[in-house]
Design a protein around this motif. Structure first.
Motif, PDB file in Angstrom:
ATOM      1  N   PHE A   8       1.000  -1.209   0.010  1.00 44.66           N
ATOM      2  CA  PHE A   8      -0.126  -0.078   0.023  1.00 44.66           C
ATOM      3  C   PHE A   8       0.976   1.167  -0.004  1.00 44.66           C
ATOM      4  CE2 PHE A   8       0.669  -1.385   4.266  1.00 44.66           C
ATOM      5  CZ  PHE A   8       1.031  -0.467   5.068  1.00 44.66           C
ATOM      6  N   ALA A   9       0.272   2.182  -0.287  1.00 44.66           N
ATOM      7  CA  ALA A   9       1.041   3.749  -0.247  1.00 44.66           C
ATOM      8  C   ALA A   9       0.108   5.041  -0.349  1.00 44.66           C
ATOM      9  CB  ALA A   9       1.968   3.893  -1.773  1.00 44.66           C
ATOM     10  N   PRO A  10       0.628   5.866   0.182  1.00 44.64           N
ATOM     11  CA  PRO A  10       1.857   6.023   0.847  1.00 44.64           C
ATOM     12  C   PRO A  10       1.730   5.512   2.300  1.00 44.64           C
ATOM     13  CG  PRO A  10       0.652   7.997   0.618  1.00 44.64           C
ATOM     14  CD  PRO A  10      -0.111   7.149  -0.010  1.00 44.64           C
ATOM     15  N   ALA A  11       2.705   5.140   2.897  1.00 43.66           N
ATOM     16  CA  ALA A  11       2.977   4.417   4.227  1.00 43.66           C
ATOM     17  C   ALA A  11       2.176   5.099   5.192  1.00 43.66           C
ATOM     18  CB  ALA A  11       4.421   4.007   4.394  1.00 43.66           C
ATOM     19  N   ASP A  12       2.349   6.549   5.269  1.00 45.68           N
ATOM     20  CA  ASP A  12       1.708   7.246   6.426  1.00 45.68           C
ATOM     21  C   ASP A  12       0.501   7.313   6.594  1.00 45.68           C
ATOM     22  OD1 ASP A  12       4.293   7.901   7.032  1.00 45.68           O
ATOM     23  OD2 ASP A  12       4.497   9.859   6.124  1.00 45.68           O
ATOM     24  N   ASP A  13      -0.113   7.365   5.111  1.00 42.41           N
ATOM     25  CA  ASP A  13      -1.643   7.402   5.138  1.00 42.41           C
ATOM     26  C   ASP A  13      -1.857   6.799   3.791  1.00 42.41           C
ATOM     27  OD1 ASP A  13      -4.323   8.275   5.668  1.00 42.41           O
ATOM     28  OD2 ASP A  13      -4.021  10.400   4.945  1.00 42.41           O
ATOM     29  N   PRO A  14      -2.111   5.565   3.985  1.00 45.49           N
ATOM     30  CA  PRO A  14      -2.478   4.651   2.741  1.00 45.49           C
ATOM     31  C   PRO A  14      -3.693   5.225   1.784  1.00 45.49           C
ATOM     32  CG  PRO A  14      -1.983   3.137   4.307  1.00 45.49           C
ATOM     33  CD  PRO A  14      -2.224   4.424   5.155  1.00 45.49           C
ATOM     34  N   GLU A  15      -3.634   5.427   0.649  1.00 43.40           N
ATOM     35  CA  GLU A  15      -4.601   5.525  -0.460  1.00 43.40           C
ATOM     36  C   GLU A  15      -4.708   4.495  -1.307  1.00 43.40           C
ATOM     37  OE1 GLU A  15      -6.488   8.584  -0.463  1.00 43.40           O
ATOM     38  OE2 GLU A  15      -5.606   9.231   1.397  1.00 43.40           O
ATOM     39  N   VAL A  16      -3.782   3.819  -1.590  1.00 44.22           N
ATOM     40  CA  VAL A  16      -3.874   3.111  -2.749  1.00 44.22           C
ATOM     41  C   VAL A  16      -3.372   1.333  -2.231  1.00 44.22           C
ATOM     42  CG1 VAL A  16      -2.849   2.202  -4.920  1.00 44.22           C
ATOM     43  CG2 VAL A  16      -3.400   4.560  -4.411  1.00 44.22           C
ATOM     44  N   VAL A  17      -4.153   0.419  -2.588  1.00 48.73           N
ATOM     45  CA  VAL A  17      -3.451  -0.751  -2.203  1.00 48.73           C
ATOM     46  C   VAL A  17      -3.400  -1.604  -3.721  1.00 48.73           C
ATOM     47  CG1 VAL A  17      -4.295  -3.226  -1.436  1.00 48.73           C
ATOM     48  CG2 VAL A  17      -4.625  -0.991  -0.015  1.00 48.73           C
ATOM     49  N   SER A  54       4.696  11.233   0.932  1.00 52.92           N
ATOM     50  CA  SER A  54       4.573  11.333   2.229  1.00 52.92           C
ATOM     51  C   SER A  54       5.762  12.004   2.795  1.00 52.92           C
ATOM     52  CB  SER A  54       4.462   9.617   2.815  1.00 52.92           C
ATOM     53  OG  SER A  54       5.811   9.321   2.255  1.00 52.92           O
ATOM     54  N   GLY A  55       5.764  12.157   4.070  1.00 57.05           N
ATOM     55  CA  GLY A  55       6.872  12.989   4.739  1.00 57.05           C
ATOM     56  C   GLY A  55       8.256  12.146   4.561  1.00 57.05           C
ATOM     57  N   ASN A  56       8.062  10.973   4.585  1.00 54.56           N
ATOM     58  CA  ASN A  56       9.497  10.255   4.215  1.00 54.56           C
ATOM     59  C   ASN A  56       9.914  10.440   3.027  1.00 54.56           C
ATOM     60  OD1 ASN A  56       9.393   8.918   6.743  1.00 54.56           O
ATOM     61  ND2 ASN A  56       8.195   6.829   5.872  1.00 54.56           N
ATOM     62  N   ALA A  57       8.981  10.537   1.929  1.00 58.12           N
ATOM     63  CA  ALA A  57       9.371  10.933   0.464  1.00 58.12           C
ATOM     64  C   ALA A  57      10.159  12.118   0.644  1.00 58.12           C
ATOM     65  CB  ALA A  57       8.466  10.508  -0.429  1.00 58.12           C
ATOM     66  N   GLU A  58       9.431  13.271   1.393  1.00 57.18           N
ATOM     67  CA  GLU A  58       9.864  14.480   1.054  1.00 57.18           C
ATOM     68  C   GLU A  58      11.145  14.700   2.027  1.00 57.18           C
ATOM     69  OE1 GLU A  58       6.539  16.506   2.993  1.00 57.18           O
ATOM     70  OE2 GLU A  58       5.531  16.680   1.307  1.00 57.18           O
ATOM     71  N   ARG A  59      11.495  14.094   3.135  1.00 58.64           N
ATOM     72  CA  ARG A  59      12.821  14.102   3.644  1.00 58.64           C
ATOM     73  C   ARG A  59      13.777  13.411   2.744  1.00 58.64           C
ATOM     74  NH1 ARG A  59       9.330  12.979   7.993  1.00 58.64           N
ATOM     75  NH2 ARG A  59       9.547  10.643   7.868  1.00 58.64           N
ATOM     76  N   ASP A  62      14.560  15.966   0.009  1.00 61.78           N
ATOM     77  CA  ASP A  62      15.694  17.115   0.765  1.00 61.78           C
ATOM     78  C   ASP A  62      17.083  16.484   1.019  1.00 61.78           C
ATOM     79  OD1 ASP A  62      13.448  18.784   0.865  1.00 61.78           O
ATOM     80  OD2 ASP A  62      13.017  18.449   2.973  1.00 61.78           O
ATOM     81  N   ARG A  63      17.120  15.259   1.415  1.00 60.74           N
ATOM     82  CA  ARG A  63      18.460  14.639   1.550  1.00 60.74           C
ATOM     83  C   ARG A  63      19.084  14.660   0.272  1.00 60.74           C
ATOM     84  NH1 ARG A  63      17.539   9.803   3.883  1.00 60.74           N
ATOM     85  NH2 ARG A  63      15.756  10.756   4.869  1.00 60.74           N
ATOM     86  N   LEU A  64      18.672  14.113  -0.668  1.00 65.78           N
ATOM     87  CA  LEU A  64      19.313  14.278  -1.906  1.00 65.78           C
ATOM     88  C   LEU A  64      19.661  15.498  -2.461  1.00 65.78           C
ATOM     89  CD1 LEU A  64      17.042  11.433  -3.628  1.00 65.78           C
ATOM     90  CD2 LEU A  64      19.418  11.237  -2.977  1.00 65.78           C
ATOM     91  N   GLU A  65      18.743  16.327  -2.317  1.00 68.13           N
ATOM     92  CA  GLU A  65      19.341  17.853  -2.774  1.00 68.13           C
ATOM     93  C   GLU A  65      20.374  18.392  -2.006  1.00 68.13           C
ATOM     94  OE1 GLU A  65      16.045  20.461  -2.783  1.00 68.13           O
ATOM     95  OE2 GLU A  65      14.751  19.113  -4.096  1.00 68.13           O
ATOM     96  N   GLU A  66      20.352  17.891  -0.440  1.00 70.39           N
ATOM     97  CA  GLU A  66      21.623  18.407   0.030  1.00 70.39           C
ATOM     98  C   GLU A  66      22.808  17.672  -0.259  1.00 70.39           C
ATOM     99  OE1 GLU A  66      20.442  17.529   4.185  1.00 70.39           O
ATOM    100  OE2 GLU A  66      18.917  19.048   4.280  1.00 70.39           O
TER     101      GLU A  66
END
Length: 76
Positions: A8-17, A54-59, A62-66
């Motif tokens: 399922f995705a996103p892990a934080d708040d699933p919308e799709v199975v 999700s927040g994990n993807a955003e973090r 951000d890490r990749l950009e840094e």
């Protein structure tokens, strides 16, 4: 053989199975055959539904950009 992979995705708040099943796959392991297919289907569905990362993807982004900012530019 029948292989399968589900999630399922996103892990934080699933919308799709998504459940992927292959009849007589090669290789026979679901992680090698079903996981890439799951990824493609889930990414497509999330884009079509307008689900933001999700927040994990955003973090992670951000890490990749840094990391990219700290890599010295290539010189000719």
């Amino acid at each position: 053989y029948v292989s399968s992979f589900g999630g399922f995705a996103p892990a934080d708040d699933p919308e799709v199975v998504v459940m992927v099943t292959f009849d007589d796959p090669d290789p026979i392991w679901g992680g090698e055959t079903g996981a890439p297919t799951f990824k493609s289907i889930a990414e497509f569905a999330l884009r079509e539904l307008g689900v933001s990362p999700s927040g994990n993807a955003e973090r992670a982004a951000d890490r990749l950009e840094e990391e990219a900012a700290t890599v010295p530019a290539a010189h000719d």
